[in-house]
Design an enzyme around this catalytic site. Structure first.
Site, mmCIF file in Angstrom:
data_model
loop_
_atom_site.group_PDB
_atom_site.id
_atom_site.type_symbol
_atom_site.label_atom_id
_atom_site.label_comp_id
_atom_site.label_asym_id
_atom_site.label_seq_id
_atom_site.Cartn_x
_atom_site.Cartn_y
_atom_site.Cartn_z
ATOM 1 N N SER A 243 8.001 -2.900 77.914
ATOM 2 C CA SER A 243 7.531 -2.676 79.278
ATOM 3 C C SER A 243 6.089 -2.205 79.214
ATOM 4 O O SER A 243 5.515 -2.054 78.132
ATOM 5 C CB SER A 243 8.392 -1.610 79.976
ATOM 6 O OG SER A 243 8.225 -0.349 79.334
ATOM 7 N N LYS A 244 5.494 -1.965 80.382
ATOM 8 C CA LYS A 244 4.097 -1.538 80.398
ATOM 9 C C LYS A 244 3.889 -0.238 79.640
ATOM 10 O O LYS A 244 2.844 -0.022 79.024
ATOM 11 C CB LYS A 244 3.603 -1.403 81.840
ATOM 12 C CG LYS A 244 3.297 -2.745 82.490
ATOM 13 C CD LYS A 244 2.431 -2.580 83.713
ATOM 14 C CE LYS A 244 1.971 -3.950 84.223
ATOM 15 N NZ LYS A 244 1.041 -3.821 85.360
ATOM 16 N N ARG A 245 4.886 0.641 79.662
ATOM 17 C CA ARG A 245 4.704 1.908 78.960
ATOM 18 C C ARG A 245 4.685 1.717 77.444
ATOM 19 O O ARG A 245 4.173 2.541 76.703
ATOM 20 C CB ARG A 245 5.787 2.912 79.357
ATOM 21 C CG ARG A 245 7.175 2.580 78.866
ATOM 22 C CD ARG A 245 8.211 3.537 79.429
ATOM 23 N NE ARG A 245 9.560 3.181 79.046
ATOM 24 C CZ ARG A 245 10.146 3.581 77.934
ATOM 25 N NH1 ARG A 245 9.490 4.346 77.078
ATOM 26 N NH2 ARG A 245 11.383 3.229 77.670
ATOM 27 N N HIS A 246 5.258 0.609 76.965
ATOM 28 C CA HIS A 246 5.230 0.310 75.533
ATOM 29 C C HIS A 246 3.973 -0.458 75.136
ATOM 30 O O HIS A 246 3.590 -0.466 73.973
ATOM 31 C CB HIS A 246 6.440 -0.553 75.130
ATOM 32 C CG HIS A 246 7.761 0.085 75.356
ATOM 33 N ND1 HIS A 246 8.657 -0.354 76.314
ATOM 34 C CD2 HIS A 246 8.360 1.121 74.732
ATOM 35 C CE1 HIS A 246 9.747 0.378 76.259
ATOM 36 N NE2 HIS A 246 9.596 1.282 75.316
#
Length: 474
Positions: A243-246
């Site tokens: 995801s964007k956080r990764h």
């Protein structure tokens, strides 16, 4: 026959990190085999495809340096060719018209699910010897379906996953042209790969189930089969879906974050592939060493901290002339004219040991190109004291006499100044840093002053003394 690989994204969004890795693998396979690499825009989904997404794909591929050896191909420009092949298949009996309505298909699916069967087209319009087809209904435009074999198996010898067997009786008759005449994705891909002489198809493993259908269509057309390799997905460092956080960002966001394109490629090539313990590769080394048989069939994990580490290693060892254009881009993003300061390559050499990204390097180099916007409050309170401003005033007078404004000469001058007063270099260097940089962090003080130049250095020492004196007297 020379190798030809392709990267074939659908322009429904930005070029994401998984797509960039697939493009890189495809590029490396072609180049290692001395072949060609092709970019194809699969834009048959006209409702979701946008020009903005097309532009984002081109921009990302250009920044990464993954250059197509052919003019880019758009599927929407090849509809006449698809219709020609469909007409040939209808004439040959490898495709047929199906007049099922949406209601009939929904009812068919509901009945199969009620019987706990796999939903699939039941072949009611498939021509067979001795079979009577339903009467053609009025006003129902037909779709075209591929006549899939019902006997035998499709054996996919995947270059990454190994042999995979699909029973033909599990594959129903795929729609290859919708009722409005628009050809479908799986059909267009087959005709494109055939016409373009694609020898290697490298793509995400979400396409594995499409492959036996595409192989059967190729066989029906009498076309040579490419070799297939399906790349496993990328997970976050915690094993969750990326995801964007990764780090599931558009490729150009990595540019904004300060990654060099070669460093990002270097990190991506190691997601699922390795060559011994080697971590850093030049592009030529990637081409020479990359081997699909060494790509893991397990999901790779994206570790942003490792990506930053790779980028930092790249910044530390790469010729500054290669880094300079990207560094220039970052400075201009901050509203800085790089001509209004020292040579960029000199700044890169001074800053790269302590900066993991070019965005960080640009921020930390602003003092060399733009006026200071004040002083770090904590650093000023500690170093621009009464003693600090006196030292700066005295040092300013001595530096004005330095004829050769170079790193060695400034090193000698500052060290001599500290020794004469019996001070450690830090006691002198830190007030200088705050005065000329605005904070107590910079490259070595002699390099900092040399890069800043005589005029700016002396002016900033004057300004710091003027700023500190009334505060010290208060």
């Amino acid at each position: 026959m020379s190798a030809v690989s392709r990267f074939a994204p659908s322009p429904t969004g930005f070029l994401h990190i998984g797509g960039a890795r697939t493009a890189l693998f495809s590029y490396l396979v072609a180049k290692r085999l001395g072949g060609k690499f092709l970019l194809r825009i699969e834009d048959t989904d006209r409702e979701r495809s946008t020009q903005e997404a097309v532009d984002a794909i081109f921009e990302g591929m250009a920044w990464l340096g993954l250059k197509s050896d052919f003019a880019p191909v758009y599927q929407t420009q090849r509809f006449d060719r698809y219709r020609e092949v469909i007409a040939q298949m209808l004439a040959a009996g490898t495709a047929y018209h199906c007049y099922c309505t949406r209601e009939e298909l929904d009812a068919m699916r509901a009945e199969q699910q009620a019987r706990k069967e796999k939903p699939r087209y039941d072949g009611r319009w498939r021509p067979e010897a001795g079979k009577t087809l339903p009467p053609i209904p009025d006003g129902v435009p037909p779709v075209v379906r591929f006549r899939n074999p019902v006997e035998g198996d499709v054996i996919l010898d995947d270059l990454i996953k190994g042999p995979i067997t699909f029973a033909n009786h599990e594959l129903d008759d795929l729609i290859i042209a919708r009722a409005d005449g628009v050809p479908t994705y799986n059909f267009c891909v087959v005709v494109d790969d055939w016409d373009m002489g694609i020898t290697h198809v490298i793509r995400g493993d979400d396409h594995v189930n499409n492959t036996p259908r595409q192989i059967n269509i190729l066989k029906a057309l009498g076309a040579a089969l490419p070799q297939y390799a399906h790349v496993s997905m990328i997970l976050g460092a915690d094993g969750a879906k990326l995801s964007k956080r990764h780090g599931a960002l558009g490729v150009m966001e990595y540019r904004t974050m300060g990654f060099m394109p070669e460093a990002l490629l270097n990190y991506l090539v190691r997601l699922g592939w390795s060559h011994g313990d080697q971590e850093l590769f030049t592009r030529d080394e990637m081409i020479a060493l990359f081997d699909l048989s060494k790509v893991s069939s397990s999901a790779a994990r994206f570790d942003m901290e490792k990506a930053y580490w790779v980028n930092h290693q790249y910044l530390k060892v790469t010729d500054p002339a290669v880094i300079e254009p990207e560094f220039d881009w970052h400075l201009r993003r901050l509203g800085v004219d790089p001509a209004n300061g020292p040579a960029l390559q000199d700044v890169i050499l001074a800053q790269r040991e302590r900066c993991r990204t070019l965005a960080e390097m640009a921020e930390k180099s602003l003092f060399l190109y733009a006026d200071l916007q004040g002083y770090n409050e904590k650093d000023a309170a500690k170093h621009l004291t009464d003693e600090g401003q006196r030292l700066l005033a005295e040092l300013r007078a001595e530096l004005q006499l330095v004829a050769d404004w170079s790193t060695p000469a400034l090193h000698k001058a500052v060290n001599r100044f500290a020794e004469v007063r019996g001070l450690g270099l830090g006691k002198v260097a830190q007030p200088i840093r705050v005065a000329v940089v605005g904070m107590a962090v910079s490259p070595p003080i002699d390099q900092t002053l040399a890069l800043l130049g005589r005029e700016r250095t002396l002016a900033r020492l004057d300004a710091a003394v003027a700023w500190a004196r009334p505060r010290a007297q208060a």
